[in-house]
Design a protein around this motif. Structure first.
Motif, PDB file in Angstrom:
ATOM      1  N   LEU A  47       0.809  -1.216   0.000  1.00  0.00           N
ATOM      2  CA  LEU A  47       0.000   0.000   0.000  1.00  0.00           C
ATOM      3  C   LEU A  47       0.846   1.272   0.000  1.00  0.00           C
ATOM      4  CD1 LEU A  47      -2.688  -0.994   2.670  1.00  0.00           C
ATOM      5  CD2 LEU A  47      -2.820  -1.250   0.177  1.00  0.00           C
ATOM      6  N   ILE A  48       2.136   1.126   0.237  1.00  0.00           N
ATOM      7  CA  ILE A  48       3.025   2.287   0.302  1.00  0.00           C
ATOM      8  C   ILE A  48       3.438   2.719  -1.099  1.00  0.00           C
ATOM      9  CG2 ILE A  48       5.293   3.095   1.067  1.00  0.00           C
ATOM     10  CD1 ILE A  48       4.991   1.255   3.499  1.00  0.00           C
ATOM     11  N   ALA A  49       3.140   3.951  -1.428  1.00  0.00           N
ATOM     12  CA  ALA A  49       3.495   4.508  -2.740  1.00  0.00           C
ATOM     13  C   ALA A  49       4.320   5.773  -2.506  1.00  0.00           C
ATOM     14  CB  ALA A  49       2.239   4.816  -3.540  1.00  0.00           C
ATOM     15  N   ALA A  50       5.606   5.578  -2.296  1.00  0.00           N
ATOM     16  CA  ALA A  50       6.489   6.695  -1.951  1.00  0.00           C
ATOM     17  C   ALA A  50       6.839   7.522  -3.185  1.00  0.00           C
ATOM     18  CB  ALA A  50       7.757   6.166  -1.291  1.00  0.00           C
ATOM     19  N   ARG A  51       6.705   8.846  -3.030  1.00  0.00           N
ATOM     20  CA  ARG A  51       7.023   9.776  -4.108  1.00  0.00           C
ATOM     21  C   ARG A  51       7.661  11.021  -3.490  1.00  0.00           C
ATOM     22  NH1 ARG A  51       1.765  10.957  -7.475  1.00  0.00           N
ATOM     23  NH2 ARG A  51       3.217  11.261  -9.204  1.00  0.00           N
ATOM     24  N   ALA A  52       8.386  11.748  -4.305  1.00  0.00           N
ATOM     25  CA  ALA A  52       9.018  12.983  -3.817  1.00  0.00           C
ATOM     26  C   ALA A  52       9.068  14.018  -4.930  1.00  0.00           C
ATOM     27  CB  ALA A  52      10.433  12.693  -3.307  1.00  0.00           C
ATOM     28  N   VAL A  53       9.052  15.272  -4.515  1.00  0.00           N
ATOM     29  CA  VAL A  53       9.261  16.376  -5.443  1.00  0.00           C
ATOM     30  C   VAL A  53      10.281  17.308  -4.794  1.00  0.00           C
ATOM     31  CG1 VAL A  53       7.262  17.620  -4.496  1.00  0.00           C
ATOM     32  CG2 VAL A  53       8.186  18.291  -6.723  1.00  0.00           C
ATOM     33  N   TYR A  54      11.208  17.817  -5.604  1.00  0.00           N
ATOM     34  CA  TYR A  54      12.188  18.752  -5.056  1.00  0.00           C
ATOM     35  C   TYR A  54      12.593  19.780  -6.103  1.00  0.00           C
ATOM     36  CZ  TYR A  54      16.103  16.383  -7.475  1.00  0.00           C
ATOM     37  OH  TYR A  54      16.952  15.870  -8.419  1.00  0.00           O
ATOM     38  N   ASP A 169       2.429  22.962  -7.951  1.00  0.00           N
ATOM     39  CA  ASP A 169       1.188  22.319  -7.509  1.00  0.00           C
ATOM     40  C   ASP A 169       1.515  20.959  -6.905  1.00  0.00           C
ATOM     41  OD1 ASP A 169      -1.328  21.306  -7.094  1.00  0.00           O
ATOM     42  OD2 ASP A 169      -2.086  21.773  -9.087  1.00  0.00           O
ATOM     43  N   VAL A 170       1.903  20.967  -5.648  1.00  0.00           N
ATOM     44  CA  VAL A 170       2.361  19.738  -4.993  1.00  0.00           C
ATOM     45  C   VAL A 170       1.263  18.684  -4.936  1.00  0.00           C
ATOM     46  CG1 VAL A 170       3.310  18.775  -2.848  1.00  0.00           C
ATOM     47  CG2 VAL A 170       4.063  21.022  -3.643  1.00  0.00           C
ATOM     48  N   GLN A 171       0.032  19.119  -4.723  1.00  0.00           N
ATOM     49  CA  GLN A 171      -1.071  18.158  -4.668  1.00  0.00           C
ATOM     50  C   GLN A 171      -1.221  17.429  -6.001  1.00  0.00           C
ATOM     51  OE1 GLN A 171      -4.834  19.771  -3.390  1.00  0.00           O
ATOM     52  NE2 GLN A 171      -5.856  17.784  -3.404  1.00  0.00           N
ATOM     53  N   HIS A 172      -1.107  18.141  -7.096  1.00  0.00           N
ATOM     54  CA  HIS A 172      -1.213  17.517  -8.418  1.00  0.00           C
ATOM     55  C   HIS A 172       0.009  16.650  -8.715  1.00  0.00           C
ATOM     56  CE1 HIS A 172      -2.107  17.013 -12.664  1.00  0.00           C
ATOM     57  NE2 HIS A 172      -0.895  17.437 -12.943  1.00  0.00           N
TER      58      HIS A 172
END
Length: 230
Positions: A47-54, A169-172
């Motif tokens: 169930l873990i879907a790790a993502r990152a934005v930087y 747009d971090v949510q998107h």
């Protein structure tokens, strides 16, 4: 998978492991508790879907104090001291998605809820560690430390909104929403900046709070005085 949106970088589908041994040690598990947590871990890992934005942001040092990161001016003594000799930092948001959180909300057993919460805490920190290693490798940086809004009163939670604005747009992009109370949803998300350091910096070193279960370093009274926190 790495995607690039102008100067904003997305790390999609982060591959990481949540080790049972580290979790068992952290929670001091024995006997039946070990069996139960191992079963929960096996159930929740898919169930873990790790993502990152930087985003790499340049740092300016205004004469009137504080720092400018990506053009955003923060009146923070801690940031000024941490970034005094730094020209570039990395603003970021990391999340493990909402799957684990939804499972925990549907769980009727209070102890299982606690175990799931701790699994989530470990997973999101592992996701941040993955981002750290990515930055070190990509930009050839040996030492990196991190600081997040709200960890210290000097850089309060109100810094969340301008930090998010730096990342678009971090949510998107990665599915993390900032609420009106400046909390992140999904809850198992982390935000902040990574910055180069010769010696690892921990916000805990400037915080005198006693008996903190999340403490990673001892309170350093001398350092706190140097950073204007006393």
């Amino acid at each position: 998978m790495t995607k690039k949106m102008d100067e904003i970088i997305i790390l999609d589908e982060i591959q990481m492991q949540v080790g049972f041994e580290g979790l068992a040690s952290r929670l001091r598990l024995k006997g039946e508790a070990q069996v139960r947590v191992k079963a929960l871990l096996e159930e929740v890992v898919p169930l873990i879907a790790a993502r990152a934005v930087y985003r790499a942001c340049y740092v300016e040092h205004p004469l009137d104090g504080g720092v400018k990161i990506g053009g955003v001016h923060w009146k923070s003594k801690v940031l000024r001291n941490c970034l005094d000799q730094v020209g570039r930092v990395f603003a970021y948001v990391v999340t493990i998605g909402s799957g684990l959180e939804e499972m925990a909300q549907a769980c009727a057993d209070a102890l299982d809820k606690y175990y799931l919460d701790e699994i989530g805490n470990l997973a999101v920190v592992n996701g941040r560690d993955y981002l750290k290693e990515h930055l070190q490798s990509r930009f050839g940086i040996k030492g990196l430390s991190t600081l997040g809004p709200g960890q210290l009163a000097d850089w309060p939670l109100e810094a969340q909104r301008p930090l998010f604005n730096l990342l678009g747009d971090v949510q998107h992009i990665v599915g993390v929403k900032l609420t009106d109370s400046l909390l992140m949803r999904p809850a198992k998300s982390l935000s902040g900046i990574f910055f180069p350091t010769e010696k690892t910096f921990f916000a805990c070193q400037l915080c005198p709070r006693e008996k903190c279960p999340s403490r990673k370093a001892k309170y350093n009274e001398k350092l706190a005085e140097e950073y204007g926190m006393r």
